[in-house]
Design a protein around this motif. Structure first.
Motif, PDB file in Angstrom:
ATOM      1  N   PRO A   1       0.817  -1.210   0.000  1.00 32.15           N
ATOM      2  CA  PRO A   1       0.000   0.000   0.000  1.00 32.15           C
ATOM      3  C   PRO A   1       0.854   1.265   0.000  1.00 32.15           C
ATOM      4  O   PRO A   1       1.964   1.280   0.564  1.00 32.15           O
ATOM      5  CB  PRO A   1      -0.815  -0.133   1.289  1.00 32.15           C
ATOM      6  CG  PRO A   1      -0.925  -1.606   1.507  1.00 32.15           C
ATOM      7  CD  PRO A   1       0.380  -2.173   1.038  1.00 32.15           C
ATOM      8  N   ALA A   2       0.361   2.325  -0.612  1.00 30.52           N
ATOM      9  CA  ALA A   2       1.135   3.551  -0.800  1.00 30.52           C
ATOM     10  C   ALA A   2       1.552   4.198   0.518  1.00 30.52           C
ATOM     11  O   ALA A   2       2.467   5.024   0.539  1.00 30.52           O
ATOM     12  CB  ALA A   2       0.329   4.546  -1.628  1.00 30.52           C
ATOM     13  N   SER A   3       0.916   3.838   1.608  1.00 34.82           N
ATOM     14  CA  SER A   3       1.254   4.433   2.910  1.00 34.82           C
ATOM     15  C   SER A   3       2.365   3.680   3.636  1.00 34.82           C
ATOM     16  O   SER A   3       2.823   4.120   4.683  1.00 34.82           O
ATOM     17  CB  SER A   3       0.015   4.451   3.800  1.00 34.82           C
ATOM     18  OG  SER A   3      -0.400   3.113   4.101  1.00 34.82           O
ATOM     19  N   VAL A   4       2.823   2.558   3.081  1.00 36.78           N
ATOM     20  CA  VAL A   4       3.690   1.636   3.828  1.00 36.78           C
ATOM     21  C   VAL A   4       5.164   1.843   3.497  1.00 36.78           C
ATOM     22  O   VAL A   4       5.544   2.028   2.334  1.00 36.78           O
ATOM     23  CB  VAL A   4       3.301   0.173   3.539  1.00 36.78           C
ATOM     24  CG1 VAL A   4       4.333  -0.797   4.114  1.00 36.78           C
ATOM     25  CG2 VAL A   4       1.924  -0.120   4.128  1.00 36.78           C
ATOM     26  N   THR A   5       5.987   1.817   4.534  1.00 36.36           N
ATOM     27  CA  THR A   5       7.440   1.792   4.397  1.00 36.36           C
ATOM     28  C   THR A   5       7.957   0.541   5.100  1.00 36.36           C
ATOM     29  O   THR A   5       7.493   0.186   6.187  1.00 36.36           O
ATOM     30  CB  THR A   5       8.081   3.043   5.021  1.00 36.36           C
ATOM     31  OG1 THR A   5       7.668   4.188   4.259  1.00 36.36           O
ATOM     32  CG2 THR A   5       9.593   2.962   5.009  1.00 36.36           C
ATOM     33  N   LEU A   6       8.909  -0.107   4.459  1.00 39.86           N
ATOM     34  CA  LEU A   6       9.477  -1.358   4.974  1.00 39.86           C
ATOM     35  C   LEU A   6      10.979  -1.183   5.087  1.00 39.86           C
ATOM     36  O   LEU A   6      11.657  -0.896   4.094  1.00 39.86           O
ATOM     37  CB  LEU A   6       9.135  -2.510   4.029  1.00 39.86           C
ATOM     38  CG  LEU A   6       9.307  -3.940   4.524  1.00 39.86           C
ATOM     39  CD1 LEU A   6       8.347  -4.225   5.675  1.00 39.86           C
ATOM     40  CD2 LEU A   6       9.064  -4.917   3.377  1.00 39.86           C
ATOM     41  N   VAL A   7      11.506  -1.315   6.307  1.00 41.34           N
ATOM     42  CA  VAL A   7      12.927  -1.098   6.559  1.00 41.34           C
ATOM     43  C   VAL A   7      13.499  -2.316   7.272  1.00 41.34           C
ATOM     44  O   VAL A   7      12.878  -2.863   8.188  1.00 41.34           O
ATOM     45  CB  VAL A   7      13.148   0.163   7.429  1.00 41.34           C
ATOM     46  CG1 VAL A   7      14.611   0.309   7.810  1.00 41.34           C
ATOM     47  CG2 VAL A   7      12.670   1.411   6.686  1.00 41.34           C
TER      48      VAL A   7
ATOM     49  N   ASN B   1       6.892   4.363   0.611  1.00 39.89           N
ATOM     50  CA  ASN B   1       5.590   4.797   0.079  1.00 39.89           C
ATOM     51  C   ASN B   1       4.994   3.740  -0.852  1.00 39.89           C
ATOM     52  O   ASN B   1       4.410   4.045  -1.887  1.00 39.89           O
ATOM     53  CB  ASN B   1       5.716   6.124  -0.654  1.00 39.89           C
ATOM     54  CG  ASN B   1       6.200   7.244   0.252  1.00 39.89           C
ATOM     55  OD1 ASN B   1       5.863   7.275   1.439  1.00 39.89           O
ATOM     56  ND2 ASN B   1       7.001   8.156  -0.287  1.00 39.89           N
ATOM     57  N   GLY B   2       5.185   2.493  -0.459  1.00 43.08           N
ATOM     58  CA  GLY B   2       4.612   1.381  -1.205  1.00 43.08           C
ATOM     59  C   GLY B   2       5.432   0.896  -2.374  1.00 43.08           C
ATOM     60  O   GLY B   2       5.132  -0.161  -2.954  1.00 43.08           O
ATOM     61  N   ASN B   3       6.487   1.626  -2.772  1.00 38.92           N
ATOM     62  CA  ASN B   3       7.273   1.277  -3.956  1.00 38.92           C
ATOM     63  C   ASN B   3       8.572   0.570  -3.571  1.00 38.92           C
ATOM     64  O   ASN B   3       9.244   0.962  -2.608  1.00 38.92           O
ATOM     65  CB  ASN B   3       7.600   2.534  -4.767  1.00 38.92           C
ATOM     66  CG  ASN B   3       6.348   3.220  -5.290  1.00 38.92           C
ATOM     67  OD1 ASN B   3       5.437   2.561  -5.789  1.00 38.92           O
ATOM     68  ND2 ASN B   3       6.293   4.533  -5.159  1.00 38.92           N
TER      69      ASN B   3
ATOM     70  N   THR C   1      19.092 -12.459   4.169  1.00 41.23           N
ATOM     71  CA  THR C   1      18.105 -12.831   5.173  1.00 41.23           C
ATOM     72  C   THR C   1      17.688 -11.613   5.985  1.00 41.23           C
ATOM     73  O   THR C   1      18.519 -10.762   6.315  1.00 41.23           O
ATOM     74  CB  THR C   1      18.696 -13.906   6.115  1.00 41.23           C
ATOM     75  OG1 THR C   1      19.161 -15.003   5.335  1.00 41.23           O
ATOM     76  CG2 THR C   1      17.643 -14.414   7.092  1.00 41.23           C
ATOM     77  N   MET C   2      16.416 -11.554   6.332  1.00 41.30           N
ATOM     78  CA  MET C   2      15.906 -10.467   7.166  1.00 41.30           C
ATOM     79  C   MET C   2      16.594 -10.465   8.528  1.00 41.30           C
ATOM     80  O   MET C   2      16.971 -11.511   9.051  1.00 41.30           O
ATOM     81  CB  MET C   2      14.394 -10.628   7.362  1.00 41.30           C
ATOM     82  CG  MET C   2      13.590 -10.462   6.093  1.00 41.30           C
ATOM     83  SD  MET C   2      11.798 -10.404   6.384  1.00 41.30           S
ATOM     84  CE  MET C   2      11.511 -11.985   7.157  1.00 41.30           C
ATOM     85  N   THR C   3      16.717  -9.274   9.099  1.00 36.18           N
ATOM     86  CA  THR C   3      17.296  -9.134  10.439  1.00 36.18           C
ATOM     87  C   THR C   3      16.236  -8.564  11.384  1.00 36.18           C
ATOM     88  O   THR C   3      15.527  -9.306  12.037  1.00 36.18           O
ATOM     89  CB  THR C   3      18.550  -8.246  10.384  1.00 36.18           C
ATOM     90  OG1 THR C   3      18.207  -6.920   9.957  1.00 36.18           O
ATOM     91  CG2 THR C   3      19.576  -8.819   9.432  1.00 36.18           C
ATOM     92  N   ASN C   4      16.127  -7.226  11.417  1.00 37.45           N
ATOM     93  CA  ASN C   4      15.063  -6.549  12.154  1.00 37.45           C
ATOM     94  C   ASN C   4      14.210  -5.808  11.130  1.00 37.45           C
ATOM     95  O   ASN C   4      14.599  -4.741  10.641  1.00 37.45           O
ATOM     96  CB  ASN C   4      15.634  -5.563  13.178  1.00 37.45           C
ATOM     97  CG  ASN C   4      16.486  -6.248  14.224  1.00 37.45           C
ATOM     98  OD1 ASN C   4      16.153  -7.322  14.712  1.00 37.45           O
ATOM     99  ND2 ASN C   4      17.607  -5.637  14.568  1.00 37.45           N
ATOM    100  N   LEU C   5      13.069  -6.363  10.798  1.00 35.73           N
ATOM    101  CA  LEU C   5      12.203  -5.817   9.743  1.00 35.73           C
ATOM    102  C   LEU C   5      11.083  -5.005  10.376  1.00 35.73           C
ATOM    103  O   LEU C   5      10.333  -5.519  11.213  1.00 35.73           O
ATOM    104  CB  LEU C   5      11.625  -6.947   8.905  1.00 35.73           C
ATOM    105  CG  LEU C   5      10.874  -6.513   7.641  1.00 35.73           C
ATOM    106  CD1 LEU C   5      11.874  -6.095   6.571  1.00 35.73           C
ATOM    107  CD2 LEU C   5       9.998  -7.656   7.122  1.00 35.73           C
ATOM    108  N   LEU C   6      10.959  -3.733   9.969  1.00 31.71           N
ATOM    109  CA  LEU C   6       9.936  -2.842  10.526  1.00 31.71           C
ATOM    110  C   LEU C   6       8.959  -2.443   9.435  1.00 31.71           C
ATOM    111  O   LEU C   6       9.336  -1.830   8.427  1.00 31.71           O
ATOM    112  CB  LEU C   6      10.575  -1.597  11.139  1.00 31.71           C
ATOM    113  CG  LEU C   6      11.348  -1.809  12.449  1.00 31.71           C
ATOM    114  CD1 LEU C   6      12.766  -2.291  12.170  1.00 31.71           C
ATOM    115  CD2 LEU C   6      11.403  -0.534  13.274  1.00 31.71           C
TER     116      LEU C   6
END
Length: 617
Positions: free
Chosen positions: A368-374, A408-410, A442-447
């Motif tokens: 979704p356009a509101s989402v950020t993944l770090v 922002n979803g991208n 591999t993922m570590t700490n995914l927010l």
């Protein structure tokens, strides 16, 4: 499954999987290994010097002798305590010290080398010879072991490189992606850490906590395992990296099983993971957690079987975080998959969800356009709750980096090891492995965060409104996801599950554990058992109907079993053979999902009722 893993791997587990429970010192740290009578690095240096300058193989009809262009020595020194209890009595208590080494040699060049190839003899060129070495940190014996292992690794690499070249020459078009990427050398030598088991009586704690399940006489079997590890990881490479860093980790895992009145087997689990033994929760806290799991298992026994359903599904935060761990793990992997002699490997990767469907989509909207993944290995906590996936240098000797994966979803980035991929060439410090396996991104700490969120009350209201709008008698709330590696206690049980489940994992089959029907007119909730969600993949995440503001920290173990690691089954890990990781995520509302009803096969019930058991011992 856990017993089977111990048979396959022995006690040599959790090595690189411990990547993440201590923040390493800066590269400028200078500690003399000899000050603590540790001659490991010196033995590795001296044998590495010989391998770099003198290791060669003369091949007929080739003018120049073949030499490795890259050599890597890895060594794991670890101290493990494992205590297993059932219903207040000890089943086993072990304390083990082991040291294991691995040597990898690469022939060819960074562009094309002997790695990353699955030949007609199955996997070749991933890992050099691996074996145990002496635990006394003795210089001479280690050099002897490294000498033989280097010879074997180099000869195997030469043979694999020849096979790989022959296969690639038969292809009309070869990939232009490199096999290996260069990395800045890192020097990091930490002081040796002495294991601190604390003054707590772990055996008595295991007895006291496992006794809590005596209150549930309908539980057929249970196991409570305390697992504590201190490890020192060594890495020496021919391009100049020298690392000695400490790892530590502790866990309490419990599995429990029962059978419903109709003969359908049921299971549940409890798990907690911390950075060191002293941080493990108190007896009272563990007993409370086991009581919750035990009560839910008893409710499952009395619950009706789930029916086929299509409609809105609300994942509460406790379930949404493990769901994202399953769905996003493979999608974020940006490395190039193995070159395969046969299409079997590609079919296997597709079937298990081990091939990213986000690779090649940089800039496209994937969430979704509101989402950020770090993903940030440097983050230590979230709102006061520790995150367990952190480290400063990964298992390939590359410094960990904070990576903004989705903005922002991208899609903006992917997790990378030193194996390049279609979108990125260089590692961003996410090459991780357990024991001495091949490192994978591999993922570590995914927010997972969003700029548009709803309170728990508002997202539930939106969920119920959607249910009424669809004129459904009930809708489903998922409160917890299953981890069969923990909840199932026998190899035959998990084998049976995987036979029916693994083939759909890549297309989005998911295993919820605690599911409730919610009747929108009255608000009444009713637990059901045996659900299976179909088709919940990354595409389903793209158009979420609602996102909560109630982020939950999910600390878990990523499986490193061959065939599981890097696939949709990767989130099904345990302390005995996994990588620590954390996912922070809120409640998620899906507008429409397909849920299949119970398909479990009934078994014959015991002829006699359970014997009387006191609630405590």
């Amino acid at each position: 499954m856990r017993r089977a893993l111990r048979v396959v791997l022995g006690l040599a587990i959790l090595s690189g999987g411990l990547a993440g429970h201590t923040q390493a010192q800066q590269a400028s740290t200078s500690v003399s290994p000899h000050a603590d009578n540790d001659h490991t690095l010196q033995a590795m240096r001296d044998e590495m010097a010989r391998s770099k300058t003198r290791l060669e193989l003369k091949i007929p009809n080739i003018d120049q002798p073949v030499r490795p262009y890259y050599v890597e020595y890895r060594l794991l020194d670890f101290d493990v305590r494992e205590i297993v209890a059932e219903y207040g009595t000890l089943l086993s208590s072990t304390h083990t010290r082991n040291r294991f080494m691995d040597v990898e040699a690469r022939v060819g060049s960074y562009k094309l080398d002997s790695s990353n190839f699955v030949s007609d003899d199955a996997f070749r060129g991933f890992i050099g010879p691996t074996g145990s070495v002496g635990i006394d940190r003795d210089y001479d014996s280690l050099r002897q072991d490294l000498w033989i292992a280097s010879d074997q690794a180099f000869k195997e690499a030469v043979e694999t490189y020849s096979r790989k070249q022959a296969y690639l020459s038969s292809l009309a078009r070869q990939s232009d992606i490199d096999d290996f990427s260069k990395a800045e050398p890192v020097q990091l030598i930490e002081p040796l850490e002495t294991p601190d088991w604390t003054n707590r009586n772990w055996e008595q704690e295991a007895r006291d906590t496992s006794a809590a399940l005596r209150a549930f006489s309908e539980i057929h079997e249970s196991r409570v395992t305390y697992y504590m590890v201190y490890a020192t990881q060594y890495l020496l490479t021919s391009d100049g990296t020298e690392i000695r860093q400490n790892r530590r980790f502790a866990a309490i895992e419990a599995g429990m099983s029962a059978v419903a009145d109709d003969g359908v087997p049921l299971n549940h689990f409890y798990a907690t993971y911390v950075a060191r033994p002293v941080d493990l929760p108190s007896v009272e806290a563990v007993r409370n957690g086991l009581n919750v799991a035990g009560r839910e298992l008893m409710l499952l026994r009395a619950a009706p079987s789930a029916q086929d359903y299509t409609g809105p599904v609300l994942f509460e935060a406790r379930a949404a975080a493990p769901l994202l761990a399953q769905v996003l793990g493979p999608a974020l992997n940006g490395e190039r998959p193995p070159v395969s002699f046969t299409p079997v490997m590609e079919q296997l990767l597709n079937g298990l969800g081990g091939k990213s469907d986000w690779v090649g989509r940089l800039g496209a909207r994937v969430l979704p356009a509101s989402v950020t993944l770090v993903d940030d290995p440097g983050t230590k906590e979230f709102n006061g709750t520790p995150l367990l996936g952190g480290y400063s240098v990964d298992n390939e000797g590359v410094r960990a980096q904070k990576v903004t994966l989705v903005e922002n979803g991208n899609l903006r980035n992917e997790l990378m090891s030193r194996r390049p991929g279609p979108d990125f060439q260089d590692s961003n410090g996410h090459g991780r492995s357990a024991f001495l396996n091949d490192a994978k991104p591999t993922m570590t700490n995914l927010l997972f965060t969003s700029t548009e969120t709803l309170s728990p009350a508002d997202i539930k209201k939106k969920f119920l409104d959607s249910c009424r709008r669809e004129k459904l008698n009930y809708c489903l709330i998922v409160r917890e996801m299953d981890n069969p590696v923990l909840s199932l206690l026998h190899q035959e049980d998990i084998s049976e599950l995987l036979a029916s489940f693994a083939g759909g994992a890549g297309t989005g089959d998911r295993l919820p554990l605690v599911v409730y029907r919610v009747y929108p007119e009255s608000g009444r909730e009713e637990m059901v058992r045996g659900s299976r969600i179909i088709g919940l993949n990354t595409r389903a995440l793209r158009n979420l109907a609602g996102i909560g503001n109630d982020s939950f920290v999910f600390n878990y173990m990523q499986s490193q079993i061959n065939g599981f690691a890097g696939t949709a089954l990767g989130a099904f890990g345990s302390a005995q053979g996994g990588l620590p990781a954390s996912v922070v995520a809120p409640s998620l509302l899906f507008e429409e999902l397909e849920v299949r009803g119970a398909r479990g096969e009934a078994k014959r019930l015991p002829l006699l009722p359970p014997p009387p058991m006191s609630a405590s011992k």
